[in-house]
Design an enzyme around this catalytic site. Structure first.
Site, mmCIF file in Angstrom:
data_model
loop_
_atom_site.group_PDB
_atom_site.id
_atom_site.type_symbol
_atom_site.label_atom_id
_atom_site.label_comp_id
_atom_site.label_asym_id
_atom_site.label_seq_id
_atom_site.Cartn_x
_atom_site.Cartn_y
_atom_site.Cartn_z
ATOM 1 N N GLU A 169 -0.117 4.344 -1.141
ATOM 2 C CA GLU A 169 -1.048 5.285 -1.007
ATOM 3 C C GLU A 169 -1.895 5.305 -2.195
ATOM 4 O O GLU A 169 -1.013 5.611 -3.320
ATOM 5 C CB GLU A 169 -0.562 6.482 -0.363
ATOM 6 C CG GLU A 169 -1.647 7.575 -0.045
ATOM 7 C CD GLU A 169 -3.002 7.030 0.771
ATOM 8 O OE1 GLU A 169 -3.676 6.397 0.149
ATOM 9 O OE2 GLU A 169 -2.859 7.208 1.973
ATOM 10 N N ASP A 197 -5.635 6.235 5.552
ATOM 11 C CA ASP A 197 -6.657 7.377 5.796
ATOM 12 C C ASP A 197 -7.685 6.968 6.918
ATOM 13 O O ASP A 197 -8.898 7.272 6.922
ATOM 14 C CB ASP A 197 -7.142 7.847 4.580
ATOM 15 C CG ASP A 197 -8.036 7.015 3.675
ATOM 16 O OD1 ASP A 197 -8.040 5.676 4.172
ATOM 17 O OD2 ASP A 197 -8.497 6.959 2.671
ATOM 18 N N ASP A 208 1.032 -1.084 -0.022
ATOM 19 C CA ASP A 208 0.140 0.133 -0.079
ATOM 20 C C ASP A 208 1.100 1.171 -0.042
ATOM 21 O O ASP A 208 1.505 1.722 1.038
ATOM 22 C CB ASP A 208 -0.962 0.056 1.172
ATOM 23 C CG ASP A 208 -2.004 1.026 1.157
ATOM 24 O OD1 ASP A 208 -1.798 1.965 0.316
ATOM 25 O OD2 ASP A 208 -2.990 0.951 1.719
ATOM 26 N N PHE A 219 -28.167 -8.564 13.688
ATOM 27 C CA PHE A 219 -27.484 -9.059 14.600
ATOM 28 C C PHE A 219 -28.552 -10.064 15.491
ATOM 29 O O PHE A 219 -28.298 -10.422 16.518
ATOM 30 C CB PHE A 219 -27.125 -8.096 15.681
ATOM 31 C CG PHE A 219 -25.857 -6.929 15.130
ATOM 32 C CD1 PHE A 219 -24.832 -7.631 14.606
ATOM 33 C CD2 PHE A 219 -26.101 -5.842 14.759
ATOM 34 C CE1 PHE A 219 -23.950 -6.799 13.950
ATOM 35 C CE2 PHE A 219 -25.244 -4.929 14.178
ATOM 36 C CZ PHE A 219 -24.078 -5.597 13.693
HETATM 37 O O1 AHR Z 1 -26.350 -8.944 11.578
HETATM 38 C C1 AHR Z 1 -25.623 -7.767 11.170
HETATM 39 C C2 AHR Z 1 -25.635 -7.701 9.646
HETATM 40 O O2 AHR Z 1 -27.121 -7.292 9.411
HETATM 41 C C3 AHR Z 1 -25.277 -8.654 8.701
HETATM 42 O O3 AHR Z 1 -23.826 -8.867 8.798
HETATM 43 C C4 AHR Z 1 -25.822 -8.293 7.232
HETATM 44 O O4 AHR Z 1 -26.325 -9.390 6.501
HETATM 45 C C5 AHR Z 1 -27.233 -7.465 8.110
HETATM 46 O O5 AHR Z 1 -27.235 -6.027 7.313
HETATM 47 O O1 AHR Z 2 -3.900 3.116 -1.165
HETATM 48 C C1 AHR Z 2 -4.956 2.268 -0.877
HETATM 49 C C2 AHR Z 2 -5.775 3.180 0.216
HETATM 50 O O2 AHR Z 2 -6.233 4.403 -0.201
HETATM 51 C C3 AHR Z 2 -4.951 3.637 1.519
HETATM 52 O O3 AHR Z 2 -4.563 2.859 2.565
HETATM 53 C C4 AHR Z 2 -5.862 4.732 1.883
HETATM 54 O O4 AHR Z 2 -5.349 5.813 2.746
HETATM 55 C C5 AHR Z 2 -6.721 5.489 0.736
HETATM 56 O O5 AHR Z 2 -8.121 5.352 0.866
#
Ligand code: AHR
Ligand code: AHR
Length: 517
Positions: free
Chosen positions: A241, A315, A239, A438
């Site tokens: 950036e 970020d 990464d 949940f």
């Molecule tokens: O149960 C939490 C989240 O609720 C699940 O990951 C997603 O399927 C739904 O939006």
């Molecule tokens: O470079 C990939 C990602 O791009 C970095 O981790 C983040 O800072 C930006 O959004």
């Protein structure tokens, strides 16, 4: 998601006397936990120091990375009283004394609050603050999220779910500008995702995207928005950036292979207009050089800022998942022979899966899951007979065969990770337990990645100190809980009624009983 009528509004049936089918589970120590910690020889940071590319950051929750290091490895905080304690090596240069965590965190929920820098530079990682891409502070990792074995000892890694991350914006000794550095980390090749960005390494000191070359971190996962490698990933990338790079340009660089060892060594290193990706199996063999070439266009010279991130992008992009066991950053770019020696040291650790005592969660096994809260020890996790709620209900030998089938679960390899499990009902429908908003429901597997994540739970030592708890794979600070006889994915002290701290440990701990059906 299809919503069927909910029948389970109230407690049904009388509280039965505690059934005697519990397969009591005793101590929860790793096998081999009495193995002496190994004699310190040359650990990774000794090797780097000898080669004049010294560690300027050394983070591990599993072991000392210097032969002489005997200080704290990481700090945990418990929910019950807000107290903290440090976990240290068993001896200088040795493995983490996970028993400290296990006894401190008995009957409560613990997070990892700090990962100490062993290098002497004070570059400790703590809760990541808000950044340009996401608010904060980030969620702290569940201290019980990633049990593993290192050198025969039970240890814990850092299990990062989306929303979690660590950072140090005020470092010393870390490469800045175009200076050379090296970075390695050990990750779990079975626990990745395609969100941005599961990183470890050099990032911006202001938590914002400051443009090309202001980062140089190891990335590990299946994000394809920028670069990618061969196969379906995960890939080790850099990464830098505004881009994850598998080579000198974004897009496909087929020389960067899918690298998904259970314990994966990942390295990124570089200097003036040159950088490398190295990878391998942390349990055997040597490293391969997956890329060695010039900087991408616009990234020469580099403008590194020298902050350190773990589990997030520069970020604070925090949509990623992964597991971290150890990692270092060096001053200067290590030589190939130095990295080979470090890999040999890593292999000597013998990282391995942690297996729960008398592990009852083998694939294909039929089990029933008995509540352990004193109210409800005659109750078992049950899929509803007509609606699709999951809850707990009293089951006895004279219960109907329908109820018995609904209280019996087929253990399946986790749909999202076979090191965890999914629970398929034994009522013939083929439905799985999944969470949605949940709450737990019985649903047919629709084949989506989201379903797989929501239906995957990782068995852990019971939060009450005995039996078992089931950590949500994609919300690793939540566990299967019963609350007013319905079942949820619940955190200890979250915003939902079912996150209530009272009885959380008991309500999230289940005994594994002989199958009712
Ligand atoms: O149960 C939490 C989240 O609720 C699940 O990951 C997603 O399927 C739904 O939006
Ligand atoms: O470079 C990939 C990602 O791009 C970095 O981790 C983040 O800072 C930006 O959004």
């Amino acid at each position: 998601m299809t919503r069927r009528p909910r029948l389970r509004n109230a407690r049904r049936g009388l509280l039965a006397l505690a059934a005697t089918l519990t397969l009591a589970v005793g101590g929860l120590l790793a096998s081999g936990a009495s193995t002496p910690s190994r004699a310190a020889t040359q650990e990774p940071c000794d090797i780097y120091a000898t080669a004049n590319t010294p560690c300027v950051a050394a983070h591990s929750t599993t072991r000392a990375l210097f032969a002489a290091y005997n200080g704290p490895l990481y700090q945990v905080k418990r929910a019950s009283d807000g107290a903290t304690t440090n976990v240290s090596p068993l001896s200088a240069g040795g493995y983490a004394n996970a028993a400290t965590q296990d006894s401190f965190c008995v009957n409560t929920y613990c997070t990892i609050t700090e990962i100490f820098d062993q290098s002497g530079h004070g570059n400790n990682l703590t809760d990541a603050p808000a950044g340009g891409a996401a608010g904060g502070p980030d969620i702290l990792a569940n201290a019980n999220g990633a049990p593993a074995v290192a050198g025969g000892h039970k240890v814990y890694g850092v299990f990062i779910s989306p929303g979690m991350g660590y950072r140090d914006d005020s470092t010393s000794g870390i490469a800045t500008g175009n200076a050379s550095e090296g970075e390695y980390a050990i990750f779990d090749g079975s626990h990745t995702n395609n969100g941005c960005c599961f990183d470890y390494g050099n990032a911006e000191t202001n938590n914002h995207d400051d443009g090309a070359g202001t980062m140089e971190a190891i990335y590990f996962g299946t994000e394809t928005a920028w670069g990618r490698g061969a196969g379906s990933g995960p890939w080790i990338m850099a990464d830098l950036e505004n881009g994850l790079f598998s080579g000198s340009s974004t897009g496909l660089n087929s020389a960067d292979p899918t690298t998904n060892f259970r314990f994966t060594t990942a390295m990124v290193e570089g200097g003036a207009n040159q950088w490398e990706i190295l990878g391998g199996n942390a349990d055997s063999g040597t490293l391969s050089t997956d890329f060695n070439g010039v900087r991408p266009s616009g990234y020469n010279p580099m403008k590194k800022q020298g902050a350190i991130i773990l589990g997030i992008g520069g970020d604070n992009s925090d949509s990623s998942a992964g597991t971290f066991y150890e990692g270092v950053m060096t001053s200067g770019e290590p030589s190939a022979s130095t990295e080979a020696s470090v890999q040999a040291n890593i292999v000597s650790v013998g990282y391995a899966n942690f297996t729960l005592p008398s592990n009852p969660f083998t694939s294909g096994k039929l089990i029933s899951l008995q509540a352990t809260t004193p109210c409800c020890t005659g109750d078992y996790i049950t899929g509803d007979t007509s609606g699709n709620d999951v809850g707990i209900a009293a089951v006895t030998s004279s219960s109907s065969s329908t109820l018995k089938a609904n209280a019996t679960w087929i253990v399946e390899p986790g749909l999202a990770n076979s090191n965890c499990v999914s629970f398929k009902t034994d009522n013939g429908s083929g439905d799985f337990i999944r969470h949605f908003n949940f709450q737990l429901f019985l649903e047919p597997n629709d084949g989506t990645g989201q379903f797989a994540l929501d239906a995957t739970f990782c068995p852990r030592a019971g939060n009450s100190g005995s039996n078992y708890s089931f950590m949500s794979y994609n919300f690793s600070y939540k566990y299967i809980r019963h609350f007013n006889f319905l079942a949820y994915a619940a955190s200890d002290g979250g915003s939902h009624a079912w996150d209530a701290s009272s009885l959380w440990n008991e309500d999230t701990s289940f005994a594994v009983a002989s199958p009712w059906a």
